[in-house]
Every structure is written in structure tokens, then in C-alpha cells.
Scaffold this motif. Structure first.
Motif, PDB file in Angstrom:
ATOM      1  N   ASN B  81     -11.079  -1.576  34.649  1.00  0.00           N
ATOM      2  CA  ASN B  81     -10.001  -2.073  35.503  1.00  0.00           C
ATOM      3  C   ASN B  81      -8.915  -1.011  35.646  1.00  0.00           C
ATOM      4  OD1 ASN B  81      -8.056  -3.532  36.834  1.00  0.00           O
ATOM      5  ND2 ASN B  81      -8.429  -5.422  35.691  1.00  0.00           N
ATOM      6  N   ASP B  83      -6.916  -0.957  38.398  1.00  0.00           N
ATOM      7  CA  ASP B  83      -6.240  -1.469  39.596  1.00  0.00           C
ATOM      8  C   ASP B  83      -4.718  -1.487  39.408  1.00  0.00           C
ATOM      9  OD1 ASP B  83      -6.503  -2.469  42.236  1.00  0.00           O
ATOM     10  OD2 ASP B  83      -5.903  -4.444  41.520  1.00  0.00           O
ATOM     11  N   TYR B 122     -12.953   0.542  38.926  1.00  0.00           N
ATOM     12  CA  TYR B 122     -12.269  -0.038  40.092  1.00  0.00           C
ATOM     13  C   TYR B 122     -10.870   0.562  40.168  1.00  0.00           C
ATOM     14  CZ  TYR B 122     -10.764  -3.523  43.512  1.00  0.00           C
ATOM     15  OH  TYR B 122     -10.315  -4.151  44.657  1.00  0.00           O
ATOM     16  N   GLY B 165     -10.137  -0.010  45.437  1.00  0.00           N
ATOM     17  CA  GLY B 165      -9.489  -1.193  45.982  1.00  0.00           C
ATOM     18  C   GLY B 165      -8.851  -0.829  47.316  1.00  0.00           C
ATOM     19  N   CYS B 171      -6.721  -8.321  42.973  1.00  0.00           N
ATOM     20  CA  CYS B 171      -7.994  -7.717  42.579  1.00  0.00           C
ATOM     21  C   CYS B 171      -7.945  -7.113  41.179  1.00  0.00           C
ATOM     22  CB  CYS B 171      -8.452  -6.691  43.602  1.00  0.00           C
ATOM     23  SG  CYS B 171      -9.025  -7.492  45.114  1.00  0.00           S
ATOM     24  N   GLY B 172      -6.769  -7.079  40.555  1.00  0.00           N
ATOM     25  CA  GLY B 172      -6.685  -6.697  39.147  1.00  0.00           C
ATOM     26  C   GLY B 172      -7.146  -7.825  38.237  1.00  0.00           C
ATOM     27  N   GLU B 174      -9.756 -10.210  36.712  1.00  0.00           N
ATOM     28  CA  GLU B 174     -11.124  -9.732  36.505  1.00  0.00           C
ATOM     29  C   GLU B 174     -12.174 -10.334  37.439  1.00  0.00           C
ATOM     30  OE1 GLU B 174     -11.931 -10.376  32.388  1.00  0.00           O
ATOM     31  OE2 GLU B 174     -11.917 -12.550  32.569  1.00  0.00           O
ATOM     32  N   LEU B 177     -11.666  -8.924  40.911  1.00  0.00           N
ATOM     33  CA  LEU B 177     -12.162  -7.541  40.892  1.00  0.00           C
ATOM     34  C   LEU B 177     -13.676  -7.526  41.094  1.00  0.00           C
ATOM     35  CD1 LEU B 177     -11.046  -4.817  38.407  1.00  0.00           C
ATOM     36  CD2 LEU B 177     -13.450  -5.319  38.568  1.00  0.00           C
ATOM     37  N   SER B 180     -14.496  -8.253  44.606  1.00  0.00           N
ATOM     38  CA  SER B 180     -14.155  -7.113  45.432  1.00  0.00           C
ATOM     39  C   SER B 180     -15.241  -6.035  45.357  1.00  0.00           C
ATOM     40  CB  SER B 180     -12.787  -6.562  45.005  1.00  0.00           C
ATOM     41  OG  SER B 180     -12.366  -5.535  45.858  1.00  0.00           O
ATOM     42  N   GLY B 186     -10.724 -10.704  47.705  1.00  0.00           N
ATOM     43  CA  GLY B 186     -10.434 -10.887  46.285  1.00  0.00           C
ATOM     44  C   GLY B 186      -9.977 -12.274  45.920  1.00  0.00           C
TER      45      GLY B 186
END
Ligand SMILES: Cc1cc2nc3c(=O)[nH]c(=O)nc-3n(C[C@H](O)[C@H](O)[C@H](O)COP(=O)(O)O)c2cc1C
Ligand code: FES
Lengths: 156, 433
Positions: B81, B83, B122, B165, B171-172, B174, B177, B180, B186
Motif C-alpha cells: 500500500n 497510496d 499500489y 492509482g 483506494c488506500g 485495502e 485498493l 482498483s 474504488g
């Protein structure tokens, strides 16, 4: 239909995922990098190469703020409006740019040189107030410094 | 007290390159582990280290890995992650820009522990340099045989792909994400099933934050006991704190878990600008409940902040000096959440909008005596009634700001309306902000 991406480019993106659908975001990103924005035709093109219904592409383009649906100016200015920048005067920065460029947020100057947008936290809150122009971060910025940066961009 | 563990390479010239990373001992741990450790041993070592997730929730990392079914015939995935979108947080970007190989090695080691053959990083779409350096690091790692088929001659293979992203905070989360990466908008998923069982492409998936994974090579190099000893009893290691707002030296500081908040602000960040007093601190990024001036004598770790009714979150410390309008500050935060609400759940989509409308009304001088209670009421109806925790994230600031600074949400100019605005239009920044 016009081929926006080469066969190799598409193959490379498809190779990253177990199905075609998952390549949608990278395909849209690649299209935008080439064309500056994602037109209706480009949406249909993405749908065709990924074998998706065009409404699936539409939904994704509409959801993500970085996918731009219309052409913008040569330079995209993003003014961070989130909390740490707001604490250090981002409102003054934004007002200055609106006046200086004589446009509102989301608008492009008549000479197509600048588009002005606001952004959420750009993850450089230690440089507040921060502004991103194209791929470059600036901060902390003052209205005077911004004027200088814009001058440079106009020449370049 | 600054401890350079995660950030030990940051000040070296060309710290982002493979040569510098290897010169500092980089990928030595990967070699050691692939030669002589089983995946189970890696999980055990990480468990003993007390590493807890740095993405916000502080979930014990090895326990999360343990939820992945061992006997599943499906492929397994790990998603990194990157994002980073929580206002006030800028640590992951620094890791990717200054030491991307640390994240890459951490990803490989973690993927080995879980039995993963494909990993996705991501990366927030706005991260240009961080993205370039991550992609370059991955390419260097492939060229050196740290990635790809039969890594360093072992039977283990792994591919890492970057997925960008495109400007969406949600979208952070999980499951958003995961959606996405699958090429969808998202919208977070209902849990259960949890990603560990049914995640990316319907397969067992672990989502971990960049900083979490960057700790893994250090744990496996120097040992769990060493790492655990850097932190508190319940949470091992150092923490990357990002300090911003009204301080003299805003920036990224690596400090032991449990460092006192005031020490951080005074000693590391150089105190409050203009020698002012602190009015309030948001201790862990925009979604963490605010602490008032009398609550600042506190240790910065997951459990202590939880007990104080706030959160360590992602470690983004935002300092608000006296003179700051709490009304304007809360309005700023709630506009963010209203804008970033994905729109799926009614309480979050409508609740964040109502909160913004009420705060704007108060700002225009049209507030009523009942507004503070209405705000708290709306917030209480959002928390816990949504698919993902964004509703909760938006509610926490409302409840804490209004309860702790109630006067400023009542009709009439608040005590700190701030001379930069007119009486009824306080700006977030104070007079000399
Ligand atoms: C609205 C929302 C936004 C989030 N944004 C991020 C983010 O940008 N980066 C991150 O690592 N975790 C973020 N999280 C937390 C993730 O859902 C997840 O818990 C985390 O990535 C797990 O990693 P960790 O166990 O290593 O902490 C967010 C959660 C929510 C609810
Ligand atoms: S708040 Fe502006 S960069 Fe984070």
C-alpha cells in the motif's frame, strides 16, 4: 478505430495481470500520457482492446479524479488545500493564482498555457503551502515565488 | 532521540540506487533467508519482533500473514500500500524516493514468508519521483537476480508489478485498493470475506503498508529481540513520524515508538512558530481525533493514544497554534472526507455532506445553539454504519473538535475567529500563517 497505443505497449500492460480487465487503469494512464486527456473515442478504444463494455470504462474514468475528460492547459497547477497547507496559507496562494491567471478552479487560461486545480494532500506537508506544477513539487511557496515560476513556464 | 534505523541510508548521496543500498548491506538478508530459512521461520521472527502495521490500524503483521490459508490451491498475492493520502502523512513517499530498495527487499522477504509469487505495489498516481524510483529499483533488482525466476539460485520466484492509482483517497483502504487493481472504481468491499481468504482476483491476499514492509529486512537482519527492544512492550521498532503545521522545523523524524509527543514537537520540530502556545494537535493524520492542549503529555504509540480516545494512525502529527480557528480547521478536514467519500454508503456520503453544510452555515454566522449537538449526532450515526472505516475517520474529528472546542461551534464569532478572516469568515491560517 484509431490505435492509440502500440501492440507492444498493450501486451506489456496486459502481461502484468491475470485478466484483461485489470489492465484498465494502466491503459487509461498510458492513453492520457499520450493524448493529454481521455476522450470519448479513447474510452471506446480502451473498451475494445480490453473487451469491456464501454460503460465499465466510463465508470472508471468518472471515478478517478486524475483521469481528465477534456484537454487542459500546457501546465497543470495543483494547489494543495488540505489541512497542513491550509494552516500555512494555501487559501492565499489559491486566491493569488486565480487573480493572476484570471481563471477559476477547474479552468484553463485562454492561451491554453495553464489549468488551475485544487488537490488533496500531496504528501509533502513539511513544504506547506505546496503546489504541484505538472510533475514537479514546489514548497513552501509565496505568491511572489509562484509569479516567478509561472514566468519561467510561460517562456519555456 | 532520533534513531536512524529505517532511515539510515536517507542522507547518503544516491541513496535510491542499488549500488548504495548493497554497499550498506542491502539484499544480504534476502540471500541469508533464501539460503537457510523456511518461510515459517520468517513469520515466527516477525511475530517475535512485535511489528505492527504502519498503515493506520496497527494490526500485528505476522498475525495478518497467518490468516492466509496454507493449503489454498489458488495463487496468493501481496499488495504494497503506497497510496499515502492521509493529510499530514508523508513517510512512504520518502521511503520510495530515498530508499526504494528497502521497500523492495521487504516485499520480497514478506512474499517469501507468505508463499506469494506475484506482488503489486499500489502507488498513488500523483507520486512521480517516488514512482520512477520504485520502478527503477524493481528493474535493478530483476537485473541482479533478486526478482524473477529462481531468485539467487533458490527455488523461490517472485514478480513485482507497479500499479498506479489515479487520485482517490479511498483506494488506500485495502479492499478498495484491491478493486482498483482489478480495474474497477474504488468501492470498498463488505468484510468478511477478509482479503487474506478472498482478496485480489478472488485469491488470498495480504495488504501491507510501505513502512511496515520496509521494517522486515531489518528484523530479519538484526533479529526480533533487537527490533522489539526499540519500541514499547506491545509495539516493536521505531516509527516514522511526519510533523507539520505550525512548527519551526516540519519534517520526517524517525523516533522510537512511545516517544513523548511534546518532546517531538519541541526538540525535533523546533517548537511552535512565532513562539506561540499549542492550541491542539492531531496526532496521527487527518482522521485521528484531535488532542487539546491539556492532553499533550502523552506517549506516541498505538495503545497509549487509543486509551486517550485518539489514534496513532499513520504518524502524521499536525500542530495547531493558538489563533487557529477550530471551526475552519474542522471544515477543512470534513470537506476532504466529503470529497473523498466514495458514495457507496448513505451514512458516509450524506453525513459528510451535512456536516460540511452545517459547518459552512456556522461559518457564515447563521449557526444555532443546537448545532454542536447536531454535529455530534450525525457523526455518531456515521461511525460503525458503513462498509469501510472512512465514515469512522470522518466522524472522529467531528466528535473530538466539537466536544473539546464547543464554544467555537456556537453562534457568533468564536474566541479565535482569526483576524485573517472577517468576523464570520475565519481562515484556517492564523493572522501570520
Ligand atoms: C479511508 C482509508 C484510507 C486508507 N489509506 C491508507 C493509505 O494510504 N496507506 C496505507 O498503508 N493504509 C491505508 N489505509 C489502511 C489500509 O486499509 C490497511 O489497513 C493497511 O494498508 C494495512 O497495512 P498495515 O497492516 O501494514 O498497516 C486506509 C484505510 C482507510 C479506511
Ligand atoms: S496538506 Fe498539503 S501537502 Fe499535505
Amino acid at each position: 478505430m484509431q490505435q492509440i497505443l502500440s501492440k507492444n505497449e498493450v501486451q506489456e500492460l496486459l502481461g502484468r495481470y491475470p485478466n484483461k480487465e485489470a489492465a484498465l487503469m494502466p491503459v487509461l494512464r498510458a492513453i492520457q500520457m499520450k493524448e493529454g486527456h481521455i476522450s470519448k473515442e479513447a474510452e471506446h478504444y480502451a473498451a475494445a482492446i480490453l473487451e469491456l463494455h464501454p460503460s465499465r470504462v466510463r465508470e472508471v474514468v468518472a471515478f478517478y479524479s486524475m483521469f481528465r475528460e477534456k484537454p487542459e492547459g500546457k501546465h497543470l497547477i495543483l494547489v494543495c488545500e488540505s489541512i497542513s497547507c491550509a494552516l500555512l496559507g494555501s487559501e492565499t496562494i489559491l486566491e493569488h493564482l486565480k487573480k493572476r491567471l484570471a481563471i477559476g478552479v477547474g479552468e484553463t487560461t485562454a492561451d491554453k498555457c495553464f489549468t488551475l486545480e485544487t488537490a488533496e494532500c500531496l504528501a509533502c506537508c513539511d513544504q506547506a503551502p505546496s503546489v504541484m506544477i505538472n510533475d514537479e513539487l514546489f514548497g513552501p511557496v509565496t505568491p511572489e515565488e509562484l509569479d516567478g515560476i509561472l514566468e519561467e513556464k510561460m517562456k519555456g | 532521540m532520533i534513531v536512524k534505523v529505517l532511515t539510515r541510508n536517507f542522507d547518503k548521496p544516491d541513496s535510491h540506487t542499488l549500488a548504495v543500498y548493497e554497499a550498506g548491506g542491502g539484499y544480504r538478508t534476502l540471500r541469508k533467508v533464501l539460503e537457510s530459512w523456511t518461510p515459517e521461520q520468517v513469520v515466527e521472527e516477525v511475530k517475535a519482533s512485535n511489528l505492527r502495521g504502519r498503515g493506520g490500524a496497527g494490526f500485528p503483521t505476522a498475525i495478518k500473514w497467518g490468516f492466509v490459508p496454507k493449503d489454498s490451491p489458488k495463487p496468493k498475492y501481496i499488495c504494497v500500500n503506497a497510496d499515502e493520502g492521509e493529510p499530514g502523512t508523508f513517510k512512504d513517499r520518502h521511503i520510495m524516493e530515498q530508499d526504494p530498495h528497502l521497500m523492495v527487499e521487504g516485499t520480497i522477504l514478506s512474499a517469501y514468508a507468505i508463499g506469494v509469487q506475484t506482488a503489486y505495489i499500489y502507488i498513488r498516481g500523483e507520486f512521480v519521483l517516488a514512482g520512477e524510483r520504485t520502478e527503477a529499483a524493481i528493474a535493478e533488482a530483476y537485473a541482479k537476480g533478486y526478482l524473477g525466476e529462481n531468485i539467487l539460485g533458490s527455488s523461490y520466484s517472485l514478480d513485482i508489478h507497479v500499479h498506479y492509482g489515479a487520485g482517490s483517497y479511498i483506494c488506500g483502504e485495502e479492499t478498495a485498493l484491491i478493486e482498483s487493481i482489478e480495474g474497477k472504481k474504488g468501492w470498498p468491499r463488505v468484510k468478511p470475506p477478509f482479503p487474506a481468504v478472498e482478496g485480489l482476483f478472488g485469491c488470498p491476499t495480504v495488504v501491507n503498508n510501505v513502512e511496515t514492509l520496509a521494517n522486515v529486512p531489518l528484523i530479519l537482519d538484526k533479529g526480533a529481540a533487537w527490533f522489539a527492544g526499540l519500541g514499547t512492550e506491545k509495539s516493536g521498532g521505531t516509527k516514522l513520524f511526519t510533523i507539520s503545521g505550525h512548527v519551526n522545523r516540519p519534517g520526517l523524524y524517525e523516533l522510537p515508538m512511545g516517544t513523548p509527543l511534546l518532546e517531538m514537537i519541541e526538540e525535533q520540530a523546533g517548537g511552535v512558530t512565532g513562539g506561540k502556545k499549542i492550541k491542539a494537535v492531531i496526532p496521527g493524520g487527518a482522521s485521528c481525533p484531535v488532542l487539546a492542549a491539556h492532553e499533550l503529555d502523552i506517549k506516541m504509540d498505538f495503545n497509549t493514544l487509543m486509551a486517550a480516545g485518539s489514534m496513532l494512525g499513520s504518524g502524521g502529527v499536525i500542530v495547531l497554534a493558538e489563533g487557529t480557528s477550530m471551526l475552519a480547521a474542522l471544515l477543512n478536514l470534513e470537506r476532504f472526507f466529503a470529497h473523498e467519500s466514495c458514495g457507496q454508503c448513505t451514512p458516509c456520503r450524506e453525513g459528510t455532506r451535512w456536516i460540511v453544510q452545517i459547518l459552512e452555515r456556522i461559518e457564515r454566522g447563521e449557526g444555532t445553539a443546537g448545532d454542536p449537538d447536531t454535529l455530534i449526532d450525525i457523526a455518531e450515526h456515521m461511525a460503525g454504519r458503513t462498509v469501510c472505516p472512512l465514515g469512522e475517520a470522518a466522524a472522529g474529528p467531528v466528535k473530538s473538535f466539537v466536544k473539546k472546542f464547543r464554544d467555537e461551534f456556537l453562534p457568533g464569532p468564536g474566541p479565535d475567529a482569526g483576524p485573517s478572516g472577517t468576523e464570520h469568515h475565519p481562515q484556517v491560517a492564523g493572522q501570520d500563517g
